[in-house]
Design a protein around this motif. Sequence first.
Motif, PDB file in Angstrom:
ATOM      1  N   GLU A   1      26.410  82.544  58.222  1.00  0.00           N
ATOM      2  CA  GLU A   1      26.634  81.730  57.019  1.00  0.00           C
ATOM      3  C   GLU A   1      25.320  81.262  56.400  1.00  0.00           C
ATOM      4  O   GLU A   1      24.315  81.119  57.095  1.00  0.00           O
ATOM      5  N   GLY A   2      25.340  81.041  55.109  1.00  0.00           N
ATOM      6  CA  GLY A   2      24.149  80.509  54.449  1.00  0.00           C
ATOM      7  C   GLY A   2      23.330  81.578  53.732  1.00  0.00           C
ATOM      8  O   GLY A   2      22.277  81.279  53.193  1.00  0.00           O
ATOM      9  N   PHE A   3      23.793  82.815  53.763  1.00  0.00           N
ATOM     10  CA  PHE A   3      23.097  83.892  53.056  1.00  0.00           C
ATOM     11  C   PHE A   3      24.075  84.563  52.111  1.00  0.00           C
ATOM     12  O   PHE A   3      25.250  84.719  52.445  1.00  0.00           O
ATOM     13  N   SER A   4      23.579  84.959  50.939  1.00  0.00           N
ATOM     14  CA  SER A   4      24.497  85.475  49.930  1.00  0.00           C
ATOM     15  C   SER A   4      25.166  86.787  50.361  1.00  0.00           C
ATOM     16  O   SER A   4      26.293  87.053  50.011  1.00  0.00           O
ATOM     17  N   ASP A   5      24.472  87.606  51.105  1.00  0.00           N
ATOM     18  CA  ASP A   5      25.071  88.869  51.540  1.00  0.00           C
ATOM     19  C   ASP A   5      24.329  89.420  52.751  1.00  0.00           C
ATOM     20  O   ASP A   5      23.308  88.887  53.185  1.00  0.00           O
ATOM     21  N   TYR A   6      24.863  90.512  53.251  1.00  0.00           N
ATOM     22  CA  TYR A   6      24.374  91.190  54.454  1.00  0.00           C
ATOM     23  C   TYR A   6      22.901  91.608  54.327  1.00  0.00           C
ATOM     24  O   TYR A   6      22.075  91.329  55.200  1.00  0.00           O
ATOM     25  N   ALA A   7      22.584  92.260  53.225  1.00  0.00           N
ATOM     26  CA  ALA A   7      21.216  92.765  53.024  1.00  0.00           C
ATOM     27  C   ALA A   7      20.217  91.608  52.992  1.00  0.00           C
ATOM     28  O   ALA A   7      19.145  91.675  53.590  1.00  0.00           O
ATOM     29  N   LYS A   8      20.580  90.525  52.302  1.00  0.00           N
ATOM     30  CA  LYS A   8      19.679  89.363  52.207  1.00  0.00           C
ATOM     31  C   LYS A   8      19.410  88.788  53.591  1.00  0.00           C
ATOM     32  O   LYS A   8      18.283  88.426  53.915  1.00  0.00           O
ATOM     33  N   PHE A   9      20.467  88.700  54.403  1.00  0.00           N
ATOM     34  CA  PHE A   9      20.301  88.104  55.729  1.00  0.00           C
ATOM     35  C   PHE A   9      19.272  88.870  56.554  1.00  0.00           C
ATOM     36  O   PHE A   9      18.315  88.301  57.080  1.00  0.00           O
ATOM     37  N   TYR A  10      19.454  90.196  56.661  1.00  0.00           N
ATOM     38  CA  TYR A  10      18.528  90.968  57.499  1.00  0.00           C
ATOM     39  C   TYR A  10      17.152  91.111  56.853  1.00  0.00           C
ATOM     40  O   TYR A  10      16.129  91.153  57.547  1.00  0.00           O
ATOM     41  N   ALA A  11      17.114  91.170  55.529  1.00  0.00           N
ATOM     42  CA  ALA A  11      15.824  91.235  54.843  1.00  0.00           C
ATOM     43  C   ALA A  11      15.041  89.950  55.108  1.00  0.00           C
ATOM     44  O   ALA A  11      13.845  89.982  55.402  1.00  0.00           O
ATOM     45  N   LYS A  12      15.731  88.806  55.037  1.00  0.00           N
ATOM     46  CA  LYS A  12      15.025  87.525  55.223  1.00  0.00           C
ATOM     47  C   LYS A  12      14.516  87.368  56.651  1.00  0.00           C
ATOM     48  O   LYS A  12      13.445  86.829  56.875  1.00  0.00           O
ATOM     49  N   GLU A  13      15.295  87.879  57.607  1.00  0.00           N
ATOM     50  CA  GLU A  13      14.835  87.829  58.995  1.00  0.00           C
ATOM     51  C   GLU A  13      13.515  88.611  59.117  1.00  0.00           C
ATOM     52  O   GLU A  13      12.549  88.148  59.717  1.00  0.00           O
ATOM     53  N   PHE A  14      13.488  89.787  58.507  1.00  0.00           N
ATOM     54  CA  PHE A  14      12.305  90.646  58.571  1.00  0.00           C
ATOM     55  C   PHE A  14      11.127  90.020  57.810  1.00  0.00           C
ATOM     56  O   PHE A  14       9.987  90.028  58.274  1.00  0.00           O
ATOM     57  N   MET A  15      11.423  89.434  56.655  1.00  0.00           N
ATOM     58  CA  MET A  15      10.367  88.763  55.880  1.00  0.00           C
ATOM     59  C   MET A  15       9.723  87.646  56.693  1.00  0.00           C
ATOM     60  O   MET A  15       8.515  87.423  56.625  1.00  0.00           O
ATOM     61  N   GLY A  16      10.574  86.944  57.456  1.00  0.00           N
ATOM     62  CA  GLY A  16      10.073  85.861  58.304  1.00  0.00           C
ATOM     63  C   GLY A  16       9.040  86.389  59.282  1.00  0.00           C
ATOM     64  O   GLY A  16       8.013  85.756  59.522  1.00  0.00           O
ATOM     65  N   VAL A  17       9.303  87.576  59.831  1.00  0.00           N
ATOM     66  CA  VAL A  17       8.373  88.160  60.797  1.00  0.00           C
ATOM     67  C   VAL A  17       7.087  88.582  60.102  1.00  0.00           C
ATOM     68  O   VAL A  17       5.989  88.257  60.537  1.00  0.00           O
ATOM     69  N   PHE A  18       7.207  89.294  58.983  1.00  0.00           N
ATOM     70  CA  PHE A  18       5.939  89.784  58.426  1.00  0.00           C
ATOM     71  C   PHE A  18       5.103  88.692  57.803  1.00  0.00           C
ATOM     72  O   PHE A  18       3.880  88.764  57.812  1.00  0.00           O
ATOM     73  N   SER A  19       5.734  87.631  57.335  1.00  0.00           N
ATOM     74  CA  SER A  19       4.864  86.565  56.825  1.00  0.00           C
ATOM     75  C   SER A  19       4.179  85.848  57.984  1.00  0.00           C
ATOM     76  O   SER A  19       3.038  85.410  57.861  1.00  0.00           O
ATOM     77  N   LYS A  20       4.838  85.790  59.153  1.00  0.00           N
ATOM     78  CA  LYS A  20       4.182  85.184  60.324  1.00  0.00           C
ATOM     79  C   LYS A  20       2.979  86.005  60.772  1.00  0.00           C
ATOM     80  O   LYS A  20       2.046  85.476  61.360  1.00  0.00           O
ATOM     81  N   ILE A  21       3.008  87.314  60.570  1.00  0.00           N
ATOM     82  CA  ILE A  21       1.827  88.100  60.980  1.00  0.00           C
ATOM     83  C   ILE A  21       0.871  88.333  59.805  1.00  0.00           C
ATOM     84  O   ILE A  21       0.062  89.254  59.817  1.00  0.00           O
TER      85      ILE A  21
END
Length: 508
Positions: free
Chosen positions: A96-116
């Motif tokens: 919950e809290g994400f507009s759709d499936y693609a956004k959810f997994y994209a945001k998870e990945f974005m979180g990782v690459f911005s951390k590195i």
Amino acid sequence: MFWVDSVAQELKKRKLPLEWVDDMKTPSGRIHVGALRGVVVHDLAFKALKELDVKAKYTYVFDNHDPMDSLPVYLPRETFEKYLGLPLFKVPSPVEGFSDYAKFYAKEFMGVFSKIGCHPEILWSTDLYKSGKMNPLIKVCLDKASEIRKIYEELYKKKIVKNWYPFQPYCSNCGKVSTTRVYNWDGEKISFTCEVNAVVWTKGCGFEGEMSPFSNKGGIAGKLPWKIEWAAKWKVLGVTVEGAGEDHMSRGGSHDLASLICKRVINYPVPYALPYAFFLIGGRKMSSSKGRGSSASEMLEILPPELLRFLMVKTKISQQINFDPSGDIIPKLFDEYQKAADAYFSKEDRDLARIFELSQIDKIKKPPSIRFSVLAQWVQMPNMDCAIKKEGLEEWASYAKIWVEKYAPESERFLIQQSLPESVKNLSGKQKEYLSKVSLELNKSWRPEDFQINLFEWAKELKLSSKDAFSAIYISLLNKNYGPKAGWIILSLDKEFVKKRFLDAANS
Ligand SMILES: [Zn+2]
């Protein structure tokens, strides 16, 4: 010279008004760490260009309009099966809290690459289509369908039917994209069917209809097949630098097809390609759909961001990264990282120094000087938290703990035995005498450094080899013949506990 600097110098010679570096990914589930390699490779190119004062831009496109063509094992089949064949942005988010499936997994990945330390500008394929910018490219591809058919036939050596057209509409009845097939194009409208048995993993609805393939007033009619779309996207954005993993870059692969589309259909120069080899986990190119253990976000649970980045920066792009978190791979990586830091701060090995510099997250940070393997021993000793805190080692210590718990070989794990180990009965008379001596000395207060020196002295006085002396200590405490620095481990424990343990061992 470090590879990316040579690339940047070569690119600078082109004197383009703007170097547009781009990378992309379909967020069809937890994203595999291999895709992170692409993000880093392109980030390095972007940063090296900026350092040479070349005007550059770095974007990352999430292909959120691609179909859901399989279900990751970690999702409940009964909930998601009905969405197979739909574009990912039409599938609900698993959380919950994400507009759709693609956004959810994209945001998870974005979180990782911005951390590195990678901060590309994020673009969504749906926006590219909705903006209408893709319309001219859709038109030219449909108009030149016969040329595209010819390209497919030449490249794949198979016959393409005359009524095949390079467009995948979203079915106006069921919404699926995996099942539709266009069989006519009259210059304004496409005719398509939603074929019931187009693919084995989902059914089409059988609908037959006509529609405009163009995006209109923010609507989106469908998509170009992805290899063609790759080329179209280069042109729409103005991409000048983009590579991909070796699977796409192989002869006859998707990059070859996209390049031919550039040359023969849309008239656009093929971007400078940065091909990079796979990122294997334990020798396998595991897909992230197979479950836990190889996704980008999981890698950050076992390595600090700068180490994960370092792993990708230090490996030549033509060389596979084969990372296996078990065994001593992780401690070795920390050692290498410290060596690179030494090269940087002592200005000795220029390539290694550059690797360290490019592995930094946003700013240069000197790593701790303690070896990871020693830290892994520290975290196994009780009462070492203060020392770890005092030395500012909390962050690395937290990764050392994870390594010890999950990946360290048995030989690196030490556990203070709760009761007197059986094996003390094999201690020699001299070893027992030694333990009594150490037990007595514990009545004084000691600094670990001095205590360690005296452990050697007391062995000498008893004419006991230091090997036998220390193994007496380790056997009594750890039920092992070896262990971390004895002076530290003894003083880190409760004094009365150790005194009693050594006396019990001596009297056994
Ligand atoms: Zn349909």
